[in-house]
Structures are given as structure tokens and as C-alpha cells.
Design a protein around this motif. Structure first.
Motif, short mmCIF file in Angstrom:
data_model
loop_
_atom_site.label_atom_id
_atom_site.label_comp_id
_atom_site.label_asym_id
_atom_site.label_seq_id
_atom_site.Cartn_x
_atom_site.Cartn_y
_atom_site.Cartn_z
N LEU A 72 1.10 -1.04 -0.22
CA LEU A 72 -0.15 0.14 -0.22
C LEU A 72 0.84 1.27 0.01
O LEU A 72 1.99 1.21 0.29
CB LEU A 72 -0.93 0.03 1.20
N ALA A 73 0.41 2.30 -0.44
CA ALA A 73 0.96 3.76 -0.27
C ALA A 73 0.85 3.98 1.05
O ALA A 73 0.12 3.73 1.84
CB ALA A 73 0.22 4.73 -1.17
N ALA A 74 2.17 4.88 1.39
CA ALA A 74 2.32 5.27 2.73
C ALA A 74 3.06 6.59 2.52
O ALA A 74 3.75 6.91 1.61
CB ALA A 74 3.18 4.26 3.28
N LYS A 75 3.00 7.29 3.83
CA LYS A 75 3.65 8.60 4.16
C LYS A 75 4.99 8.06 4.65
O LYS A 75 5.11 7.29 5.38
CB LYS A 75 2.88 9.28 5.14
N THR A 76 6.04 8.78 4.25
CA THR A 76 7.48 8.57 4.98
C THR A 76 7.86 9.90 5.62
O THR A 76 7.56 10.94 5.24
CB THR A 76 8.38 8.24 3.72
N VAL A 77 8.93 9.63 6.39
CA VAL A 77 9.68 10.89 7.14
C VAL A 77 11.09 10.87 6.41
O VAL A 77 11.80 9.97 5.92
CB VAL A 77 9.98 10.34 8.28
#
Length: 91
Positions: A72-77
Motif C-alpha cells: 500500500l501507499a504510505a507517508k514517509t519521514v
């Protein structure tokens, strides 16, 4: 260096108590976390910038079965080191 080591070093450097130093460091971490999680950038000149990025949905393989899966798509830091930080590391 862990968080307690950081607190000890900053307290020794500033002459403040470890309790007040720990409270200040916790407040800084919380502020950076809250700001970046809302999509803003925290830029500390000479040290670096904290921001978020986006990772698109992609296909992968389950390593144990070899079955194709969708990741799945995700936010990253993201952290980008500043010039002074890079220079200190490379000196």
C-alpha cells in the motif's frame, strides 16, 4: 548516544537540571513531531530539515511464498542534513 545520554550532555553543557533539560528536549521532539505530521517542514539551519514524503503503491513478492502482493501507499519521514552537519561529519 541515547536520549538519556543526550539529556546528560545538554544538562552538563548548560548547567540546568536534568529534569528541566529533559522537559525541554521532550518539548522540542513533540513540536517537531506534531509539525511534521501536519505536513509542514521543520528546518534547523546548519543541522537539517525534517519533512514528509509520499511512497506510491507498488507490487512486491511475499518472500516466504513467492506470491505477488500489493504494498500500500504510505507517508514517509525524510531528513536532509544541513551543510554544517555534513561538514562536521566529513571533517
Amino acid at each position: 548516544m541515547n536520549k538519556q545520554d543526550l539529556i546528560d550532555a545538554v544538562a552538563a553543557s548548560t548547567g540546568e537540571t536534568k529534569a528541566s533539560t529533559a522537559a525541554a528536549i521532550d518539548a522540542i521532539f513533540e513540536t517537531v513531531l506534531r509539525t511534521v505530521s501536519h505536513g509542514d517542514i521543520v528546518q534547523l539551519i546548519g543541522f537539517g530539515s525534517f519533512s514528509t514524503g509520499a511512497r506510491a503503491e507498488r507490487s512486491g513478492r511475499n518472500p516466504s511464498t513467492g506470491e505477488a502482493i500489493t504494498i500500500l501507499a504510505a507517508k514517509t519521514v525524510k531528513f536532509t542534513a544541513g551543510k554544517a552537519f555534513k561538514d562536521a561529519v566529513n571533517a
